[in-house]
Structures are given as structure tokens and as C-alpha cells.
Design a protein around this motif. Structure first.
Motif, PDB file in Angstrom:
ATOM      1  N   ASP A 150       0.824  -1.206   0.000  1.00  0.00           N
ATOM      2  CA  ASP A 150       0.000   0.000   0.000  1.00  0.00           C
ATOM      3  C   ASP A 150       0.859   1.256   0.000  1.00  0.00           C
ATOM      4  OD1 ASP A 150       0.819  -0.581   2.641  1.00  0.00           O
ATOM      5  OD2 ASP A 150      -0.770   0.674   3.453  1.00  0.00           O
ATOM      6  N   VAL A 151       2.048   1.190   0.598  1.00  0.00           N
ATOM      7  CA  VAL A 151       2.971   2.329   0.582  1.00  0.00           C
ATOM      8  C   VAL A 151       3.547   2.510  -0.818  1.00  0.00           C
ATOM      9  CG1 VAL A 151       5.137   3.257   1.520  1.00  0.00           C
ATOM     10  CG2 VAL A 151       3.503   2.093   3.027  1.00  0.00           C
ATOM     11  N   LYS A 152       3.893   1.399  -1.468  1.00  0.00           N
ATOM     12  CA  LYS A 152       4.373   1.480  -2.850  1.00  0.00           C
ATOM     13  C   LYS A 152       3.311   2.102  -3.749  1.00  0.00           C
ATOM     14  CE  LYS A 152       7.424  -2.576  -2.661  1.00  0.00           C
ATOM     15  NZ  LYS A 152       7.736  -3.906  -3.258  1.00  0.00           N
ATOM     16  N   HIS A 153       2.071   1.725  -3.517  1.00  0.00           N
ATOM     17  CA  HIS A 153       0.973   2.249  -4.332  1.00  0.00           C
ATOM     18  C   HIS A 153       0.794   3.746  -4.101  1.00  0.00           C
ATOM     19  CE1 HIS A 153      -2.480   2.243  -6.794  1.00  0.00           C
ATOM     20  NE2 HIS A 153      -3.411   2.058  -5.872  1.00  0.00           N
ATOM     21  N   LEU A 154       0.855   4.168  -2.835  1.00  0.00           N
ATOM     22  CA  LEU A 154       0.678   5.584  -2.506  1.00  0.00           C
ATOM     23  C   LEU A 154       1.793   6.438  -3.086  1.00  0.00           C
ATOM     24  CD1 LEU A 154      -0.898   7.773  -0.936  1.00  0.00           C
ATOM     25  CD2 LEU A 154       0.627   7.304   1.007  1.00  0.00           C
ATOM     26  N   LEU A 155       3.032   5.944  -3.022  1.00  0.00           N
ATOM     27  CA  LEU A 155       4.191   6.723  -3.477  1.00  0.00           C
ATOM     28  C   LEU A 155       4.649   6.304  -4.872  1.00  0.00           C
ATOM     29  CD1 LEU A 155       6.250   6.966  -0.159  1.00  0.00           C
ATOM     30  CD2 LEU A 155       4.714   8.656  -1.153  1.00  0.00           C
ATOM     31  N   ALA A 156       3.750   5.736  -5.653  1.00  0.00           N
ATOM     32  CA  ALA A 156       4.103   5.360  -7.021  1.00  0.00           C
ATOM     33  C   ALA A 156       4.457   6.607  -7.825  1.00  0.00           C
ATOM     34  CB  ALA A 156       2.943   4.624  -7.679  1.00  0.00           C
ATOM     35  N   THR A 157       5.467   6.485  -8.670  1.00  0.00           N
ATOM     36  CA  THR A 157       5.969   7.624  -9.434  1.00  0.00           C
ATOM     37  C   THR A 157       5.452   7.602 -10.871  1.00  0.00           C
ATOM     38  OG1 THR A 157       7.962   6.397 -10.038  1.00  0.00           O
ATOM     39  CG2 THR A 157       8.055   7.726  -8.020  1.00  0.00           C
ATOM     40  N   ALA A 158       5.753   8.667 -11.583  1.00  0.00           N
ATOM     41  CA  ALA A 158       5.167   8.881 -12.908  1.00  0.00           C
ATOM     42  C   ALA A 158       5.374   7.700 -13.844  1.00  0.00           C
ATOM     43  CB  ALA A 158       5.745  10.152 -13.519  1.00  0.00           C
ATOM     44  N   MET A 159       6.565   7.101 -13.834  1.00  0.00           N
ATOM     45  CA  MET A 159       6.845   6.002 -14.753  1.00  0.00           C
ATOM     46  C   MET A 159       6.208   4.689 -14.318  1.00  0.00           C
ATOM     47  SD  MET A 159       8.563   7.306 -17.196  1.00  0.00           S
ATOM     48  CE  MET A 159       9.545   8.762 -17.545  1.00  0.00           C
ATOM     49  N   GLU A 160       5.842   4.571 -13.041  1.00  0.00           N
ATOM     50  CA  GLU A 160       5.227   3.342 -12.549  1.00  0.00           C
ATOM     51  C   GLU A 160       3.725   3.309 -12.801  1.00  0.00           C
ATOM     52  OE1 GLU A 160       7.012   1.932  -8.540  1.00  0.00           O
ATOM     53  OE2 GLU A 160       7.118   4.118  -8.538  1.00  0.00           O
ATOM     54  N   ILE A 161       3.124   4.493 -12.865  1.00  0.00           N
ATOM     55  CA  ILE A 161       1.668   4.579 -12.991  1.00  0.00           C
ATOM     56  C   ILE A 161       1.257   4.224 -14.415  1.00  0.00           C
ATOM     57  CG2 ILE A 161      -0.262   6.211 -12.965  1.00  0.00           C
ATOM     58  CD1 ILE A 161       1.281   7.677 -10.691  1.00  0.00           C
ATOM     59  N   HIS A 162       0.300   3.336 -14.548  1.00  0.00           N
ATOM     60  CA  HIS A 162      -0.152   2.908 -15.871  1.00  0.00           C
ATOM     61  C   HIS A 162      -0.678   4.110 -16.638  1.00  0.00           C
ATOM     62  CE1 HIS A 162      -2.585   0.863 -18.948  1.00  0.00           C
ATOM     63  NE2 HIS A 162      -1.792  -0.185 -18.748  1.00  0.00           N
TER      64      HIS A 162
END
Length: 853
Positions: free
Chosen positions: A725-737
Motif C-alpha cells: 500500500d505504501v508502494k501504491h501511494l508513493l508510485a511515481t510517474a513512470m510506474e503509474i499505468h
């Protein structure tokens, strides 16, 4: 013995002890022990500001382990600012009265730089020295290196940040009470005026507009074609605009295609691309008057015979060498998109020679730019056709390869145009192009007048919630509404003050009164509310936040119309009939969606259906909020605007590259770019961290050596040992679909009557099909302009995510070698160093050719 060149032109021996004392004074001011943390070895002659930069880089490198060292770097930089403006050791002076006295003396030394009448207003404004200390190191660096601060005629710094904010507030207000109001909002970082305000307020070139849109007609000069907007006439206008710190968007569609007849010379035309090179060189020479890199948008309508040459103008071997001062986008209409996506089963799309259309039909140039499938063209005006499906694929391949071209959707763009087809200065008012970063669609001589709301300032401290509705209660809706209203007044005041030096442009500007109130800090707001960017809660939140701002902005424009009168063309506009532009736009987009949704795979149909539902639910939510806070409902606002509005449009979301750095938050409506990244600047490569993300991890006990290593390597938490859930919250521009990028832009666009500048970031391994569906979905969901950028698709980038091993090794080297500087350097050489810093560090990763807000 190595020497130090100072900005006043003098040269003195390098004295390590003197440098050490300056660091210790800064550490004492910050209440921090440095313990030799910034020991610098100098083995060459060096400029004084470069030497300071190297101290700061050394401190910031170690700040990841000792965050307090970042405060030392900031204090050291602020000390240098104060020393240059006020005199030696000013950091030790704690009196606000002393600050005020010295600041006024510094303003008086700006005689010849600012207008004489500025001083009287500035004397009546109580300055806030705490504003200087509230800024981050990066903000102070931008302030000094990015030309937000004015300089005296000898090029010495003349302003602190609080002084510059006072200059901006008084220049726009021209009234002490209003100036105090604007100053309060600027120094609290709730409202951040766009860069040209800081560059130009109270100067002889008092232009506040960030960018312009200019039409180019098919002729070389008005000397031989009186009354026309010819190529070299527009080139001159562009030069004047760039010199004052503005950007320009042009549409080249009226220029005859390459190889076409030129009767006057019995020759052949060189085509739009060749003339784009001319405009590219023009900006390279001017570089916006040394204030920042030039920004330009070049568009071409999809029906132009040279469209394939245009699509390939910045791809393949050309992408890093050709038209580097241009963003480029193809303007497409619904007819093309329906053919490209097989909604219309006939894929053939006509190509049109604009010269023949003008000659045969005898219509005005703007009417050529209105061409749709309903226009009956003479046979010889159509010079062939293309397969729309194949051409769309070529556009996709170019964008995948290099980030260019983008797309501008003409029907989406004009669906919220309140003056569509109204006669303005002899031409039908159609938005045919955009500014450099596409947040302002417009017609000839349209202007971008921008100021941004910092959304982070409206998240209540200590507030928490589980459901979306509970989290929405953590937003200060009353404060956000009032800030939107102050922003509209600030921007409207600026319309009457700002001048370009081009009489016809200024006259049109004041008749249309376009203003662009935007936002920044959305991603940080979401993190504070613990809402992941890639989530339906985020899509809903941005829909509601922008709706609330729009409601209050338009209502305030209606209030201003009662005080000052409506804009000139109001009675011919949609407003006079009670039509609210964004509602007309929404109904257009979602009625078309029902017609074309079958062309999309089921998973994308579901996305569109859900966004439509969110948008119409927001209308109901907005009415409830209006009643709760004593604002007009949409129906009441519809009646109110019939009595007049002051501005033809009120909102625009810019990329806010520089201004978000000043505010210390995230850009526009973009996600967090990276948790750690490298930024190329003139002294070398700086390592930067997204500190709110680091602090979030620290507060939860997650900032361990393993997590730090993972973040430094990739700029992301993807491979870090932290909860999902922390990875999801702090996902960065290149990670976001990419679909979430498109949805967020489309959701925000529902309540913005102009445009939104946003990059659809994709990882390096993104496919051409990803780009295809991103473009296709953006059109159907109402996005007005779209740009994709696939990581590493260009050989040179402004910022890179993560810290690669070879660069880490270089940065870890304690032996810092400074650049050589000629011993016979003069003050002008030293000043040139500072100018170059501004140009190199003023780039915006979200606007590929410059910075637009």
C-alpha cells in the motif's frame, strides 16, 4: 595559489579559512553542527557563486543521512543573497524593522530598472522576512539563478524573495490595500504567479503573459501583403515576446505545401517545415532575453499535404537535433479520429492544399482552419487522401519514438469556447492552436495570463479519514474558494497592466480578457490524504477540487462584471444565454462517447463509463457544496452569468515547472516524478530527493538503509522492502499505468474551460499499442491535447530517475574539481555565468522546450 573571481569583477586569493567560517555562520544560523561536512578542495581558479554552489552540493549529498544539513545549505545560500543585497553578516540581524529599512534602501538602488512610481507603494507595504526562510533550498536557488530576482544595472542581486513578492503584488494591484491582500496570498504560498510576473513586474517591459498564440498566413511580409500576418511579421512578434520571457504557439497549416507553385517567383514553395527551422533558430538566438529557454509549439492540421513530413520532423535521427526549441502537435478533428478508430468505416481522409482553398473559395484564412467534413471543397483543392488508420499509426510511432508529435483535438478544444464563431476583430473566433505546453487553446493574438493555486495549503493538519468522503472533509473548502476568488481578481487586474508593446495584441487581450487560474501540488495533496494517484478516489477528488475552483472562479468573474463591466464580446457569448462553458463541454463529450464507445475494448469502455458517472455525480455534489457554503448552485450560476462575466475563460492548468519549485511542491496535476533523481545543472549533476516521500517513510519507520538503496537506484519503491500500500501511494510517474494518467487529465479537464498541460509518462518498455490507446482514449474522454513521453526515448533528458552506479561513484568522490575560469575574466564574464545558470536550470521536464507557467 588559486583565485576567486567575484561578481563585482575583483579577484582575490582562495582562502579556505574564510570559506569555512561562512559555512559555520550558516550552520549557527540554522542551529546545526557541520563537523567538516562541506570541506571543499579547490585546484583551479573559480567564480564565487560557483564555489558556493559546490559547498551546497556537498552539503546536500550528505543531507539524506543528516537532513539538517539541507538547512545549512539553505542558510548559506540565503546568507549570500543577503550579503549581496544588504551587506555583510545580515543573517545576524533579527529585527524586522532593520530588514524593512535595508530592503527599501535596496529598492531605491533599482532606479533605472523599475518604474519610479513603484517606490511609493513599496514603502507602504510591510515586508515579511520570514517568507525568505520559509522557502526551500531549491526555491532559493531558483530565485537567484532563475531570474525571479531583479538585478541592478551592475548585475548585482537587488531583491530578496519577500521583496520580489512585494514588487509583484504592488505592480498588479496599483493600490495599497489590494497589494496587501495579494502579498499575503503570495507569501503564504497559496497563490503563485507565473514566471513573467516575477521577471517583469514594475520594469519597463511589464508583460505578465506567459505565452501567446499567433496565426501565420501564406506570405513572407506585410510589406508586399498589407494587412496580412505574414511569416516574417510573426517572426518579429515572436522575438519581442521571447525577449520578455513569453512563449509562443503557432499553427503552420496555412502555408502552402512543399513543392507547390509560387507564382510571384515562378518557383516552388519550401513548405511549413522549412519555415519552422527559421522560428527555431530565432528562439535559439534570443533565449527569452536570458531569462529562460525559449518555448514554442508548432501545430499542423492533419489535412495538410505535408503532414507526414511534419510527423517525422522530430523522430529517428532528427529527434535530438531538429527543431529542439519546438514542441510539435498534430491538430485532428472528430472526422479523422472516427476514421482512424473505424467508427467511420471509410478510412479515406482528404488532404487539402490551403492555398487553393483560399484562391478558389475566396474565404478568409481562419475559415481554412475551421475545415470539417461538412465543408464542400472544390475538386482541385483536394490534392489526395490518406488512410486515416495508417496515418494515425504513424503519429503513434513518432510519439513512441521521441515524444513528438502530440495531438490536439480540435472539437474537444472548442467545446468550451464561449465565443465560438463570434466575429472578433474581423475573424471568426475559433481556437485553432495552443500555447507551447497546450494548457491554453486559442485564436490569433490570444494570451496566457496564469497564476496557480497551491493545493497543498488546503489540506488540514492532523486530519485523517478512511473513506473518500471523510478524506474530502480534510480539505479546507472555504479557504480554497476564497483563494480562487482572490486569484481571479489578481489575474483580472493584471490584464489591464500587462503590455506586450504590440498594440493590436494588447487590444485583443483586453477585449477577450482570458485568464488562467490553475493548480499545483495535486500529487502532494493526495499523499497527505493517503489517496494513491492511480485510483478512482484520486480521479474523483481531482474532479471535485477543480469543479469547486471553477464554480468560485466563474462566480467571482460575474461579480467583477458587476463592478467593472463584462468583457467586450459578452453579449455574443454563451454566457449571455445562460450557458456555462464546462457544462456544454461535458454534454458534448459524453454524448459523443455514447456514439463511439463501441470502438473500444471492454476494459476501456468501463473506464469511460465510470468517468462519465463521476462527472455527473460531481454536478450534484457541487450543488450541495454551494448550498453548504453559501455559493450559487450551477442553476443559479447559469442565471447569474446572463448578467455578465468579466472574463471569457477563467481556468487553465499549466505545467508549473519553475513555480512549483518556488512553492516547494509537485507540478500541476502531475504525479510525483521520482523519489530520487538527478538534475543536470551548470556546476554538474545534482541529486534531489522528493522529501515529502522520504519524510512519509521516516514517519512510519520505513526509511531503512535497504529502502534508501532501492530508492537511489531506481527513484522508486518498486523493489524496496515496504508494504504494497505504501508502494501504491508513493508510485511515481513512470510506474503509474498510462490509463491512470489519461483518466486524471480527463477528469480535471471536465471542469477547466481552457486546457491542461500534462505528460502521459510511460516506461522505456512501453509498446506502440500503449501509445495508440492512450491517444484514442484521451480523445474520447474529452482531453484537449495529449503528449506522451516514453522514458529514455531521447538521448538527453533534463532529469533522470534514480542514481546510476557510475554517477553515484562520481558524486561520492570527495575531491571536487571546479571548472577553469580565465584569470583576466571581467565582471561581464562573471555576470554571464549567472545568466547561463538561469538558462540551464530553468528547464521544465513537463514542457519539453521550456517552462510555461
Amino acid at each position: 595559489m588559486y583565485r576567486v573571481l567575484k561578481l563585482n569583477g575583483s579577484v582575490e586569493p582562495f582562502q579556505p579559512e574564510k570559506l569555512r567560517r561562512s559555512i559555520e555562520r550558516a550552520a549557527q544560523d540554522a542551529g546545526v553542527e557541520v563537523d567538516g561536512a562541506a570541506d571543499i578542495k579547490v585546484e583551479r581558479d573559480v567564480g564565487s557563486w560557483e564555489l558556493a554552489d559546490l559547498v551546497h552540493v556537498e552539503l546536500l549529498k550528505k543531507a539524506i543521512e543528516r537532513p539538517e544539513l539541507a538547512e545549512v545549505a539553505k542558510s548559506h545560500l540565503l546568507g549570500r543573497i543577503y550579503k549581496e543585497i544588504f551587506g555583510r553578516d545580515f543573517l545576524r540581524v533579527k529585527s524586522d524593522e532593520e530588514y524593512q529599512r535595508r530592503a527599501l534602501a535596496a529598492f531605491e538602488k533599482l532606479a533605472g530598472v523599475i518604474k519610479p512610481e513603484a517606490l511609493e507603494l513599496l514603502r507602504q507595504l510591510k515586508l515579511r522576512p520570514e517568507f525568505d526562510r520559509s522557502l526551500s533550498y531549491n526555491a532559493l536557488r531558483l530565485f537567484t539563478n532563475g531570474n525571479y530576482a531583479l538585478r541592478r544595472l551592475d548585475f548585482q542581486l537587488a531583491e530578496t524573495p519577500s521583496m520580489a513578492a512585494a514588487r509583484v503584488a504592488t505592480a498588479v494591484a496599483r493600490d495599497v490595500e489590494r497589494a496587501r491582500l495579494y502579498y499575503d496570498y503570495i507569501t503564504s504560498l497559496k497563490l503563485i504567479p507565473a514566471s513573467p510576473y516575477w521577471f517583469n513586474a514594475w520594469t519597463s517591459k511589464e508583460m505578465f503573459a506567459s505565452c501567446f498564440i499567433l496565426m501565420i498566413e501564406d506570405c513572407l511580409s506585410s510589406i508586399t501583403h498589407p494587412g496580412k500576418r505574414c511569416i516574417y511579421d510573426v517572426l518579429t512578434r515572436s522575438g519581442l515576446i521571447q525577449q520578455a520571457g513569453g512563449g509562443v504557439g503557432y499553427d503552420f497549416s496555412l502555408l502552402r505545401p512543399e513543392g507547390d507553385v509560387v507564382r510571384g517567383s515562378a518557383g516552388v514553395a519550401s513548405g511549413p517545415i522549412s519555415f519552422m527551422k527559421l522560428f527555431d533558430a530565432n528562439v535559439e538566438v534570443i533565449k527569452q532575453g536570458g531569462k529562460r529557454r525559449g518555448a514554442q509549439m508548432g501545430t499542423l492540421h492533419v489535412w495538410h499535404p505535408d503532414i507526414r513530413k511534419f510527423i517525422k520532423a522530430k523522430t529517428g535521427e532528427l529527434k535530438d537535433v531538429h527543431l529542439q526549441n519546438f514542441n510539435i502537435s498534430v491538430v485532428v478533428d472528430d472526422a479523422f479520429m472516427e476514421k482512424a478508430l473505424d467508427v467511420d468505416k471509410d478510412p479515406n481522409y482528404p488532404l487539402v492544399n490551403p492555398r487553393i482553398v483560399v484562391e478558389k473559395l475566396g474565404i478568409k484564412p481562419i475559415e481554412v482552419l475551421e475545415l470539417t467534413r461538412e465543408v464542400q471543397l472544390p475538386k482541385d483543392a483536394t490534392v489526395g487522401s490518406v488512410n486515416a488508420k495508417e496515418l494515425f499509426r504513424e503519429i503513434v510511432e513518432g510519439a513512441w519514438d521521441s515524444g513528438d508529435p502530440g495531438l490536439i483535438f480540435k472539437s474537444n478544444m472548442n467545446a468550451s469556447n464561449s465565443l465560438l464563431y463570434v466575429n472578433v476583430d474581423g475573424d471568426r473566433y475559433v481556437w485553432f492552436g495552443t500555447n507551447p505546453c497546450a494548457e491554453v487553446p486559442g485564436a490569433d493574438k490570444d494570451v496566457c495570463n496564469l497564476t496557480h493555486i497551491n493545493l497543498v495549503k488546503f489540506v488540514k493538519e492532523g486530519c485523517s479519514g478512511r473513506t473518500l468522503e471523510e478524506k474530502l472533509e480534510c480539505i479546507d473548502w472555504a479557504g480554497l474558494a476564497e483563494t480562487a476568488r482572490v486569484g481571479v481578481r489578481f489575474l483580472d487586474d493584471a490584464v489591464d497592466i500587462s503590455t506586450t508593446g504590440m498594440k493590436d495584441v494588447d487590444e485583443t487581450y483586453r477585449k477577450i480578457r482570458k485568464i488562467g487560474l490553475g493548480v499545483m501540488g495535486l500529487a502532494e495533496m493526495l499523499i497527505k490524504l493517503e489517496i494513491p494517484y492511480a485510483s478512482w478516489d484520486a480521479v474523483t477528488l481531482v474532479n471535485r477540487v477543480l469543479a469547486w475552483i471553477y464554480l468560485n472562479a466563474l462566480d467571482e468573474s460575474a461579480e467583477l462584471a458587476r463592478e467593472r463591466g463584462p468583457f467586450k464580446y459578452f453579449h455574443q457569448s454563451d454566457y449571455a444565454r445562460g450557458v456555462i462553458p464546462v457544462l456544454k463541454y461535458q454534454d458534448f463529450v459524453w454524448s459523443r462517447w455514447e456514439r463511439v464507445r463501441a470502438a473500444y475494448p471492454p476494459e476501456y469502455r468501463e473506464l469511460g463509463d465510470r468517468l462519465k458517472a463521476i462527472t455527473y455525480e460531481t454536478r450534484r455534489w457541487l450543488d450541495a457544496m454551494a448550498k453548504r457554503f453559501g455559493k450559487p448552485t450551477l442553476a443559479e450560476l447559469s442565471e447569474k452569468v446572463k448578467g455578465g462575466v468579466r472574463n471569457s475563460v477563467v481556468m487553465s492548468v499549466a505545467p508549473t515547472g519553475r513555480t512549483s519549485i518556488l512553492a516547494g511542491t509537485t507540478s500541476g496535476v502531475e504525479p510525483v516524478f521520482a523519489l530520487a533523481f538527478l538534475r543536470n545543472v551548470t556546476v554538474g549533476t545534482l541529486v534531489e530527493y522528493y522529501w515529502p516521500g522520504v519524510e512519509y517513510l521516516r514517519a512510519r519507520g520505513l526509511w531503512t538503509p535497504e529502502v534508501r538503496r532501492a530508492v537511489e537506484e531506481s527513484g522508486m519503491l518498486r523493489d524496496a522492502p515496504v508494504p504494497e500500500d505504501v508502494k501504491h501511494l508513493l508510485a511515481t510517474a513512470m510506474e503509474i499505468h498510462w490509463a491512470w494518467h489519461v483518466l486524471m487529465q480527463a477528469s480535471a479537464q471536465q471542469w477547466v474551460d481552457q486546457g491542461i498541460s500534462k505528460t502521459i509518462n510511460m516506461p522505456a518498455n512501453a509498446t506502440k499499442d500503449d501509445v495508440y490507446w492512450a491517444f484514442a482514449l484521451a480523445w474520447a474522454l474529452g482531453v484537449k491535447g495529449i503528449t506522451v513521453y516514453r522514458d529514455k526515448s531521447k538521448s538527453v533528458q533534463v532529469i533522470y530517475t534514480g542514481i546510476k552506479q557510475e554517477i553515484k561513484k562520481k558524486l561520492a568522490d570527495t575531491k571536487i574539481v571546479v571548472k577553469p575560469l580565465s584569470l583576466d575574466a571581467t565582471i561581464s564574464d562573471a555576470a554571464e555565468q549567472v545568466k547561463l545558470k538561469a538558462l540551464e536550470e530553468g528547464k521544465d521536464p513537463y514542457c519539453k522546450t521550456g517552462e510555461c507557467g
